[in-house]
Design an enzyme around this catalytic site. Structure first.
Site, PDB file in Angstrom:
ATOM      1  CE1 TYR A   1      36.108  26.191  37.626  1.00 44.34           C
ATOM      2  CE2 TYR A   1      35.533  25.979  35.323  1.00 44.34           C
ATOM      3  CZ  TYR A   1      35.194  25.872  36.647  1.00 44.34           C
ATOM      4  OH  TYR A   1      33.944  25.461  37.006  1.00 44.34           O
ATOM      5  CD  GLU A   2      40.060  21.851  34.531  1.00 49.45           C
ATOM      6  OE1 GLU A   2      40.976  21.318  33.864  1.00 49.45           O
ATOM      7  OE2 GLU A   2      39.969  21.740  35.753  1.00 49.45           O
ATOM      8  N   GLY A   3      42.124  25.723  31.421  1.00 47.60           N
ATOM      9  CA  GLY A   3      42.679  26.282  30.193  1.00 47.60           C
ATOM     10  C   GLY A   3      41.721  27.300  29.622  1.00 47.60           C
TER      11      GLY A   3
ATOM     12  CG  MET B   1      43.984  18.589  38.269  1.00 52.82           C
ATOM     13  SD  MET B   1      43.118  18.465  36.672  1.00 52.82           S
ATOM     14  CE  MET B   1      42.117  19.943  36.697  1.00 52.82           C
TER      15      MET B   1
END
Length: 592
Positions: free
Chosen positions: A440-442, A164
């Site tokens: 990570y991932e926000g 991603m």
């Protein structure tokens, strides 16, 4: 480090005693055709074997050796390729995939446990198949039939993996600032150019091809996030006969040297006019990518849980074996030089914190997974309600579980004392590995803002009402006297959450900064309240079970611990959330 043991008994307890998953699956026609209790139990048993026997033994060496980078190529840790091939041969890469393209189509309630096992065994290893599973969801939902037939089938087969590609050096959370460009071509393909950083599994030697999902903008795209599109960019071109062709204009410029997850390749990826294909509609790329990101956010939450479970198992074994000091109430092991660490109140506090939070997180994760299954396969009002709960609970899953996961990793380290700080016992690796899950991932701060500003304030509190109504209906229906010790504090916590929600929504009308200042506290109040609801349900089942069962007795006593020692954390969080924005913003920048 203790050998990892999958908590299968607890998983089955949640599935069949607490949430009646087998009945739910049979009530949803699509799932009824795919899974029953016998199938599910077999899946979890086999997954436990590969997690315990094939993957967990790699974790220590993976941390110490790490991935290697040379001339654009990444070599994974010795043993990873063999374990990955074994994982693929077992069909695990297809577990949650679309059956129309070779997936097994298993419900999230099962795949969430699969994810937990992988993360407890080795977070680094889990990231390689985890990214592919998330990318598969986006491609299955938004990709053209041609793209799905060509790429999705091979991803589910485990021949190809995925990454991603969002972040750029100047654009992290603010994706509207990305500079990667996509130039349309006459054959409906696009030439993608730009550099992405922090790309997990962007380059490695586990699969023969890597499929990159890349956010980019056309030259004439609208400014900001409204101009972002999503493109599928393969590492290698795929010929018409589906054989691997020449390498695309994609390369790995370097890998990051990180605090933890050393066996996971975190790459700088360069796209130099790489040929790519549009996924979904032009300028709707964020919506397409969020299909994957929401999956990944729940998966990252489970990473926190996975690390916490391993930490508890390690610390508990050590505490039982390590003898230090004597009990304050008198000698417990007169034949030994000292009593075990388990006689000390503070050690018990740390262990019970981990136990209660781990079992609560697993149960709440299962509840959220159940809502995902109903939202995906249900109909009518049930589907709509589940969809609202998923939207509400996704940021909680990511941030709350990972905050608790790191807390438990550190608590386990503290139980070990000095031995937890040295590499010999492996506990310090868990602290380092799980730390990234809060970032990570926000980041968890972003998740808190997503919950309070977008989901709660954005719906004017309507989404919260969906949850509150369910909890209050449960409390009202509960008639067993023995349950009052759980339902009364749950009712109070629910009232407090509702009052805090109304308070903050009112305060935000005077100053929107109130939301940002209170968001983190609010998310944790919500998390503990939601966990209290699920702990009450587990206590209810255990109270009605065989009184001679040590498993159910442990559940009841752990529930009591949660309500006595952990749910009260909400009081300080509520006070902090209500303290207002002035405490944060009345300090001028020059005074920091």
């Amino acid at each position: 480090m203790a050998d990892y043991q999958v908590p299968l008994k607890d998983m089955n307890f949640l599935l069949y005693d607490v949430f009646n998953a087998d009945k739910l699956w049979q009530s949803l026609p699509t799932l009824a055709e795919r899974v029953d209790r016998e199938t599910a139990e077999a899946i979890l048993q086999e997954c436990a074997k590969i997690a315990e026997q094939e993957i967990a033994p790699l974790s220590r060496n993976g941390d110490e050796v790490g991935v290697k980078f040379d001339s654009g190529k990444v070599t994974t840790v010795p043993g990873y390729k063999k374990a990955f091939d074994t994982y693929v041969e077992g069909g695990w890469t297809a577990l949650g995939g679309d059956p129309d393209f070779g997936g097994m189509g298993m419900p999230k309630m099962l795949t969430a446990f699969h994810e937990e096992m992988l993360c407890s065994a080795d977070i680094s290893f889990s990231l390689y198949p985890g990214l592919t599973a998330g990318a598969g969801l986006s491609l299955a939902k938004h990709g053209s039939e041609a793209l799905k037939n060509r790429y999705l089938t091979r991803m589910y087969a485990g021949d190809w993996s995925a990454s991603m590609c969002l972040t750029e050096a100047h654009a992290g959370t603010d994706l509207g600032m990305i500079r990667t460009k996509a130039i349309p071509q006459a054959d409906d393909s696009y030439l993608v150019s730009g550099t992405k950083i922090f790309i997990t599994a962007g380059e490695h030697d586990l699969t023969e091809n890597i499929i990159h999902l890349v956010l980019a903008k056309l030259p004439d795209a609208p400014a900001g996030p409204r101009g972002i599109s999503l493109f599928l960019v393969p590492k290698f071109h795929v010929n018409d006969d589906e054989s691997i062709g020449e390498q695309n204009q994609v390369s790995c410029g370097s890998i990051e040297h990180k605090m933890g997850i050393h066996a996971s390749a975190t790459c700088v990826m360069n796209f130099d006019g790489a040929k790519g294909y549009l996924v979904g509609e032009l300028n709707k790329g964020l919506a397409c990518m969020f299909t994957m990101m929401n999956f990944e956010r729940i998966g990252v939450g489970i990473q926190g849980l996975g690390a916490a479970v391993r930490s508890y198992q390690n610390a508990l074994e050590y505490a039982k074996d390590r003898i230090q000091g004597r009990s304050l109430s008198g000698v417990k092991s007169p034949d030994a030089q000292a009593d075990s660490l388990l006689v000390h109140g503070d050690v018990r506090r740390m262990l019970l914190n981990m136990k209660a939070l781990n079992e609560g997180s697993r149960a709440l994760s299962t509840y959220i997974a159940m809502q995902l299954d109903i939202a995906t396969y249900g109909t009518g009002e049930a589907q709509e309600k589940a969809d609202h709960l998923v939207a509400l609970m996704t940021p909680i899953a990511k941030a709350f579980f990972t905050d608790l996961g790191f807390e438990s990793a550190v608590a386990g380290q503290q139980v070990f004392g000095g031995h937890g700080y040295v590499r010999e016992w492996g506990q310090e690796q868990l602290v380092r590995d799980t730390r990234i899950s809060q970032i990570y991932e926000g980041t968890n701060g972003i998740q808190a803002m997503d919950l309070l500003a977008r989901k709660v304030a954005g719906s004017k509190g309507k989404l919260v009402e969906v949850f509150l109504e369910e909890v209050r209906a449960y409390i009202k229906e509960e008639k067993v006297d023995a349950m009052q010790e759980f339902t009364q504090p749950l009712a109070h916590a629910t009232d407090e959450l509702e009052a805090l929600t109304k308070y903050l929504l009112t305060a935000a009308q005077a100053s929107p900064e109130e939301l940002g200042c209170a968001a983190n506290d609010y998310l944790h109040v919500f998390g503990y309240t939601a966990m209290a609801y699920i702990w009450a349900k587990m206590a209810e089942v255990s109270l009605a079970a065989d009184k001679d069962s040590s498993f159910h007795e442990s559940k009841i006593r752990t529930a009591r611990y949660f309500f006595a020692r952990l749910l009260p954390r909400c009081q300080s969080l509520i006070s902090s959330a209500k303290s207002g924005q002035s405490a944060l913003f009345d300090i001028d920048e020059a005074l920091f």
